[in-house]
Design a protein around this motif. Structure first.
Motif, PDB file in Angstrom:
ATOM      1  N   ALA A  19     -16.752  11.787   0.944  1.00  0.00           N
ATOM      2  CA  ALA A  19     -17.230  10.505   0.784  1.00  0.00           C
ATOM      3  C   ALA A  19     -16.225   9.668  -0.294  1.00  0.00           C
ATOM      4  CB  ALA A  19     -18.743  10.750   0.091  1.00  0.00           C
ATOM      5  N   GLN A  20     -14.950  10.124  -0.370  1.00  0.00           N
ATOM      6  CA  GLN A  20     -14.092   9.448  -1.360  1.00  0.00           C
ATOM      7  C   GLN A  20     -13.301   8.524  -0.704  1.00  0.00           C
ATOM      8  OE1 GLN A  20     -12.076  12.735  -3.343  1.00  0.00           O
ATOM      9  NE2 GLN A  20     -13.869  13.097  -4.654  1.00  0.00           N
ATOM     10  N   LYS A  21     -12.877   7.573  -1.708  1.00  0.00           N
ATOM     11  CA  LYS A  21     -11.753   6.599  -0.989  1.00  0.00           C
ATOM     12  C   LYS A  21     -10.611   7.564  -1.045  1.00  0.00           C
ATOM     13  CE  LYS A  21     -12.195   3.985  -4.982  1.00  0.00           C
ATOM     14  NZ  LYS A  21     -12.187   2.935  -5.698  1.00  0.00           N
ATOM     15  N   PRO A  22      -9.577   7.103  -0.076  1.00  0.00           N
ATOM     16  CA  PRO A  22      -8.337   7.815  -0.084  1.00  0.00           C
ATOM     17  C   PRO A  22      -7.536   7.779  -1.300  1.00  0.00           C
ATOM     18  CG  PRO A  22      -8.292   5.745   1.283  1.00  0.00           C
ATOM     19  CD  PRO A  22      -9.571   5.911   0.609  1.00  0.00           C
ATOM     20  N   VAL A  23      -6.658   8.856  -1.591  1.00  0.00           N
ATOM     21  CA  VAL A  23      -5.863   9.041  -2.490  1.00  0.00           C
ATOM     22  C   VAL A  23      -4.364   9.280  -1.975  1.00  0.00           C
ATOM     23  CG1 VAL A  23      -5.114  10.197  -4.667  1.00  0.00           C
ATOM     24  CG2 VAL A  23      -7.626   9.982  -4.400  1.00  0.00           C
ATOM     25  N   VAL A  24      -3.621   8.427  -2.288  1.00  0.00           N
ATOM     26  CA  VAL A  24      -2.129   8.535  -1.550  1.00  0.00           C
ATOM     27  C   VAL A  24      -1.014   9.059  -2.637  1.00  0.00           C
ATOM     28  CG1 VAL A  24      -2.710   6.817   0.102  1.00  0.00           C
ATOM     29  CG2 VAL A  24      -1.670   5.923  -1.901  1.00  0.00           C
ATOM     30  N   SER A  25       0.122   9.474  -2.126  1.00  0.00           N
ATOM     31  CA  SER A  25       1.493  10.089  -2.799  1.00  0.00           C
ATOM     32  C   SER A  25       2.459   9.399  -1.866  1.00  0.00           C
ATOM     33  CB  SER A  25       1.305  11.150  -3.204  1.00  0.00           C
ATOM     34  OG  SER A  25       1.494  12.080  -1.914  1.00  0.00           O
ATOM     35  N   ILE A  26       3.581   8.862  -2.301  1.00  0.00           N
ATOM     36  CA  ILE A  26       4.776   8.611  -1.962  1.00  0.00           C
ATOM     37  C   ILE A  26       5.909   9.567  -2.039  1.00  0.00           C
ATOM     38  CG2 ILE A  26       6.411   6.926  -1.487  1.00  0.00           C
ATOM     39  CD1 ILE A  26       4.162   4.802  -2.012  1.00  0.00           C
ATOM     40  N   GLU A  27       6.594  10.146  -0.832  1.00  0.00           N
ATOM     41  CA  GLU A  27       7.739  10.671  -1.240  1.00  0.00           C
ATOM     42  C   GLU A  27       8.920   9.817  -0.645  1.00  0.00           C
ATOM     43  OE1 GLU A  27       8.098  13.716  -2.421  1.00  0.00           O
ATOM     44  OE2 GLU A  27       6.151  14.017  -2.947  1.00  0.00           O
ATOM     45  N   PRO A  28      10.156   9.965  -1.367  1.00  0.00           N
ATOM     46  CA  PRO A  28      10.446  10.607  -2.525  1.00  0.00           C
ATOM     47  C   PRO A  28       9.657   9.766  -3.620  1.00  0.00           C
ATOM     48  CG  PRO A  28      12.241   9.310  -1.656  1.00  0.00           C
ATOM     49  CD  PRO A  28      11.280   9.182  -0.647  1.00  0.00           C
ATOM     50  N   SER A  41      13.963   5.849   3.258  1.00  0.00           N
ATOM     51  CA  SER A  41      12.692   5.587   3.760  1.00  0.00           C
ATOM     52  C   SER A  41      11.931   6.300   2.832  1.00  0.00           C
ATOM     53  CB  SER A  41      12.602   6.688   5.143  1.00  0.00           C
ATOM     54  OG  SER A  41      13.315   6.154   6.265  1.00  0.00           O
ATOM     55  N   PHE A  42      10.579   5.839   3.002  1.00  0.00           N
ATOM     56  CA  PHE A  42       9.481   6.424   2.046  1.00  0.00           C
ATOM     57  C   PHE A  42       8.226   6.808   2.876  1.00  0.00           C
ATOM     58  CE2 PHE A  42      11.645   3.051  -0.471  1.00  0.00           C
ATOM     59  CZ  PHE A  42      11.909   3.852  -1.530  1.00  0.00           C
ATOM     60  N   ARG A  43       7.724   7.919   2.640  1.00  0.00           N
ATOM     61  CA  ARG A  43       6.642   8.638   3.472  1.00  0.00           C
ATOM     62  C   ARG A  43       5.385   8.446   2.489  1.00  0.00           C
ATOM     63  NH1 ARG A  43       5.413  11.263   7.887  1.00  0.00           N
ATOM     64  NH2 ARG A  43       7.573  11.589   8.333  1.00  0.00           N
ATOM     65  N   CYS A  44       4.245   7.749   3.152  1.00  0.00           N
ATOM     66  CA  CYS A  44       2.995   7.702   2.501  1.00  0.00           C
ATOM     67  C   CYS A  44       2.144   8.656   2.706  1.00  0.00           C
ATOM     68  CB  CYS A  44       2.453   6.391   2.651  1.00  0.00           C
ATOM     69  SG  CYS A  44       0.870   5.937   1.729  1.00  0.00           S
ATOM     70  N   GLN A  45       1.439   9.691   2.111  1.00  0.00           N
ATOM     71  CA  GLN A  45       0.671  10.605   2.419  1.00  0.00           C
ATOM     72  C   GLN A  45      -0.569  10.442   1.691  1.00  0.00           C
ATOM     73  OE1 GLN A  45       3.274  13.962   1.281  1.00  0.00           O
ATOM     74  NE2 GLN A  45       3.773  14.426   3.619  1.00  0.00           N
ATOM     75  N   VAL A  46      -1.862  10.974   2.704  1.00  0.00           N
ATOM     76  CA  VAL A  46      -3.262  10.896   2.167  1.00  0.00           C
ATOM     77  C   VAL A  46      -3.377  12.278   1.646  1.00  0.00           C
ATOM     78  CG1 VAL A  46      -5.563  10.719   2.601  1.00  0.00           C
ATOM     79  CG2 VAL A  46      -3.687   9.045   3.515  1.00  0.00           C
ATOM     80  N   THR A  47      -3.730  12.286   0.187  1.00  0.00           N
ATOM     81  CA  THR A  47      -3.926  13.742  -0.266  1.00  0.00           C
ATOM     82  C   THR A  47      -5.091  14.139  -0.213  1.00  0.00           C
ATOM     83  OG1 THR A  47      -3.777  12.748  -2.483  1.00  0.00           O
ATOM     84  CG2 THR A  47      -1.684  13.668  -1.658  1.00  0.00           C
ATOM     85  N   SER A  48      -6.289  13.062  -0.126  1.00  0.00           N
ATOM     86  CA  SER A  48      -7.597  13.404  -0.240  1.00  0.00           C
ATOM     87  C   SER A  48      -8.373  12.118   0.102  1.00  0.00           C
ATOM     88  CB  SER A  48      -8.092  13.923  -1.561  1.00  0.00           C
ATOM     89  OG  SER A  48      -8.055  12.991  -2.723  1.00  0.00           O
ATOM     90  N   GLY A  49      -9.627  12.553   0.435  1.00  0.00           N
ATOM     91  CA  GLY A  49     -10.656  11.349   1.034  1.00  0.00           C
ATOM     92  C   GLY A  49     -11.121  11.406   2.407  1.00  0.00           C
ATOM     93  N   VAL A  77       5.220   5.973   7.262  1.00  0.00           N
ATOM     94  CA  VAL A  77       6.719   5.745   7.178  1.00  0.00           C
ATOM     95  C   VAL A  77       7.020   4.574   6.791  1.00  0.00           C
ATOM     96  CG1 VAL A  77       8.988   6.649   7.320  1.00  0.00           C
ATOM     97  CG2 VAL A  77       7.099   8.127   7.790  1.00  0.00           C
ATOM     98  N   LEU A  78       7.981   3.828   5.826  1.00  0.00           N
ATOM     99  CA  LEU A  78       8.465   2.508   5.680  1.00  0.00           C
ATOM    100  C   LEU A  78       9.986   3.060   5.491  1.00  0.00           C
ATOM    101  CD1 LEU A  78       7.825  -0.380   4.032  1.00  0.00           C
ATOM    102  CD2 LEU A  78       9.491   0.734   2.713  1.00  0.00           C
ATOM    103  N   THR A  79      10.851   2.516   6.363  1.00  0.00           N
ATOM    104  CA  THR A  79      12.269   2.449   6.445  1.00  0.00           C
ATOM    105  C   THR A  79      12.837   1.131   6.107  1.00  0.00           C
ATOM    106  OG1 THR A  79      11.908   4.224   7.954  1.00  0.00           O
ATOM    107  CG2 THR A  79      14.120   3.468   7.703  1.00  0.00           C
ATOM    108  N   ILE A  80      13.698   1.105   5.104  1.00  0.00           N
ATOM    109  CA  ILE A  80      14.587  -0.115   5.073  1.00  0.00           C
ATOM    110  C   ILE A  80      16.074   0.326   5.527  1.00  0.00           C
ATOM    111  CG2 ILE A  80      15.625  -1.641   3.306  1.00  0.00           C
ATOM    112  CD1 ILE A  80      13.312  -0.639   1.470  1.00  0.00           C
ATOM    113  N   VAL A  81      16.505  -0.500   6.871  1.00  0.00           N
ATOM    114  CA  VAL A  81      17.595  -0.285   7.522  1.00  0.00           C
ATOM    115  C   VAL A  81      18.505  -1.538   7.017  1.00  0.00           C
ATOM    116  CG1 VAL A  81      18.698  -0.340   9.769  1.00  0.00           C
ATOM    117  CG2 VAL A  81      16.371   0.293   9.554  1.00  0.00           C
ATOM    118  N   SER A  82      19.831  -0.908   6.534  1.00  0.00           N
ATOM    119  CA  SER A  82      20.713  -1.786   6.022  1.00  0.00           C
ATOM    120  C   SER A  82      20.425  -2.646   4.719  1.00  0.00           C
ATOM    121  CB  SER A  82      21.367  -2.709   7.162  1.00  0.00           C
ATOM    122  OG  SER A  82      22.152  -1.922   8.141  1.00  0.00           O
TER     123      SER A  82
END
Length: 118
Positions: A19-28, A41-49, A77-82
């Motif tokens: 019943a919680q809002k999501p909590v996220v972390s980003i790697e790297p 590139s950055f990866r967003c991961q939902v750690t709970s919620g 995943v967010l990727t910035i190309v060039s």
């Protein structure tokens, strides 16, 4: 009796997490050097919620993502190309579920090497 008590405690904990809002972390967690024309590139991961969760990447100033910034099909995943100077700044991963929006994690793409770092 102990088994019933343990089951009730587990169920209560499970309902609290679901019943919680999501909590996220980003790697790297940080990027120290991005040279012009690099791909990063950055990866967003939902750690709970509670599931399901919708992920969305935004610029911190709410400007649209540049044409060379791509988001993967599931939004994680967010990727910035060039990379170029127009890509410098902060990016947020926003996670939303039925309970609301999760914590916005801000990452900064440093400008120090986006012009002509060798």
């Amino acid at each position: 009796m102990e088994a019933i008590r343990a089951t009730l405690i587990f169920s209560s904990l499970l309902l609290t997490v679901l019943a919680q809002k999501p909590v996220v972390s980003i790697e790297p967690r940080s990027v120290t050097v991005v040279k012009q024309d690099d791909t990063v590139s950055f990866r967003c991961q939902v750690t709970s919620g509670a599931q399901p969760v919708q992920l969305e990447w935004k610029r911190s100033n709410n400007q649209p993502l540049a044409d060379n910034v791509k988001v993967g099909p599931d939004g994680s995943v967010l990727t910035i190309v060039s990379a170029h100077t127009g890509n410098q700044g902060q990016y947020r991963c926003v996670a939303t579920n039925a309970q609301g929006k999760g914590a916005n994690i801000v990452r900064h793409l440093p400008s120090s090497c986006l012009q002509r770092c060798v």
